[in-house]
Motif scaffolding. Structure first.
Motif, PDB file in Angstrom:
ATOM      1  N   ILE A  11       0.889  -1.160   0.000  1.00  0.00           N
ATOM      2  CA  ILE A  11       0.000   0.000   0.000  1.00  0.00           C
ATOM      3  C   ILE A  11       0.927   1.209   0.000  1.00  0.00           C
ATOM      4  O   ILE A  11       1.678   1.412   0.959  1.00  0.00           O
TER       5      ILE A  11
ATOM      6  N   GLY B 274      -9.039  -9.944  -6.517  1.00  0.00           N
ATOM      7  CA  GLY B 274      -8.441  -8.612  -6.458  1.00  0.00           C
ATOM      8  C   GLY B 274      -6.939  -8.683  -6.617  1.00  0.00           C
ATOM      9  O   GLY B 274      -6.389  -9.664  -7.109  1.00  0.00           O
TER      10      GLY B 274
ATOM     11  N   LEU C 182      -2.264  -1.478  -3.512  1.00  0.00           N
ATOM     12  CA  LEU C 182      -3.112  -0.307  -3.667  1.00  0.00           C
ATOM     13  C   LEU C 182      -2.210   0.887  -3.901  1.00  0.00           C
ATOM     14  O   LEU C 182      -1.317   1.158  -3.086  1.00  0.00           O
TER      15      LEU C 182
ATOM     16  N   THR D  82      -7.336   9.559  -3.345  1.00  0.00           N
ATOM     17  CA  THR D  82      -7.760   8.295  -2.736  1.00  0.00           C
ATOM     18  C   THR D  82      -8.390   8.598  -1.379  1.00  0.00           C
ATOM     19  O   THR D  82      -7.790   9.267  -0.543  1.00  0.00           O
TER      20      THR D  82
ATOM     21  N   GLN E 115     -11.117   3.937   1.597  1.00  0.00           N
ATOM     22  CA  GLN E 115     -10.581   2.992   0.612  1.00  0.00           C
ATOM     23  C   GLN E 115      -9.249   2.413   1.093  1.00  0.00           C
ATOM     24  O   GLN E 115      -8.992   1.219   0.939  1.00  0.00           O
TER      25      GLN E 115
ATOM     26  N   ASP F 295     -10.064   0.018   4.022  1.00  0.00           N
ATOM     27  CA  ASP F 295     -10.630  -1.239   3.512  1.00  0.00           C
ATOM     28  C   ASP F 295      -9.557  -2.110   2.872  1.00  0.00           C
ATOM     29  O   ASP F 295      -9.551  -3.334   3.054  1.00  0.00           O
ATOM     30  N   ALA F 296      -8.658  -1.487   2.108  1.00  0.00           N
ATOM     31  CA  ALA F 296      -7.578  -2.246   1.464  1.00  0.00           C
ATOM     32  C   ALA F 296      -6.703  -2.908   2.520  1.00  0.00           C
ATOM     33  O   ALA F 296      -6.347  -4.083   2.398  1.00  0.00           O
TER      34      ALA F 296
ATOM     35  N   THR G  13      -8.647  -5.812   4.160  1.00  0.00           N
ATOM     36  CA  THR G  13      -8.759  -6.929   3.227  1.00  0.00           C
ATOM     37  C   THR G  13      -7.442  -7.681   3.109  1.00  0.00           C
ATOM     38  O   THR G  13      -7.395  -8.907   3.215  1.00  0.00           O
TER      39      THR G  13
END
Length: 116
Positions: A10, A31, A35, A41, A45, A48-49, A52
């Motif tokens: 990320i 997916g 990210l 952004t 988001q 959540d990334a 996940t």
């Protein structure tokens, strides 16, 4: 037979692109393992990334730019699993600051140090 675990990223465009060029990228029906965080952004988001990626069985390490980690620090402080391991890394625009790194703070606490 398990082949190994993925490294997830990320980060800003330069950081993620560098890791993708190094072969870290993985994309499937569920997916991807990265990210790219741009100026537009949204914070949910990114949160959540992270959630996940941190719940995926095929991810062993999550690399996150420290300045982005600071934006979701409230989520990172609640994360206490060992795997995937979360490592904060610098970016081209933002140097690494060990005093902001939650993992370094925890290591220092275990070693009995006062500050980083």
């Amino acid at each position: 037979m398990e082949v190994g675990k993925l490294v997830a990223v990320i980060g800003d465009e330069d950081t993620v692109t560098g890791f993708l060029l190094a072969g870290v990228g993985h994309r499937n029906a569920q997916g991807s393992n990265f990210l790219i965080v741009k100026q537009d952004t949204q914070l949910p988001q990114i949160e959540d990334a992270f959630r996940t990626l941190s719940q995926r069985d095929d991810v062993g390490i999550i690399l996150i730019n420290q300045h982005i980690a600071n934006d979701i620090r409230h989520v990172l402080k609640d994360y206490n699993a060992t795997i995937p391991t979360v490592l904060e890394i610098p970016s081209k625009e933002h140097p690494y600051d060990p005093e902001q790194d939650y993992i370094m703070q925890r290591v220092n606490m275990f070693l009995g140090g006062g500050g980083v």
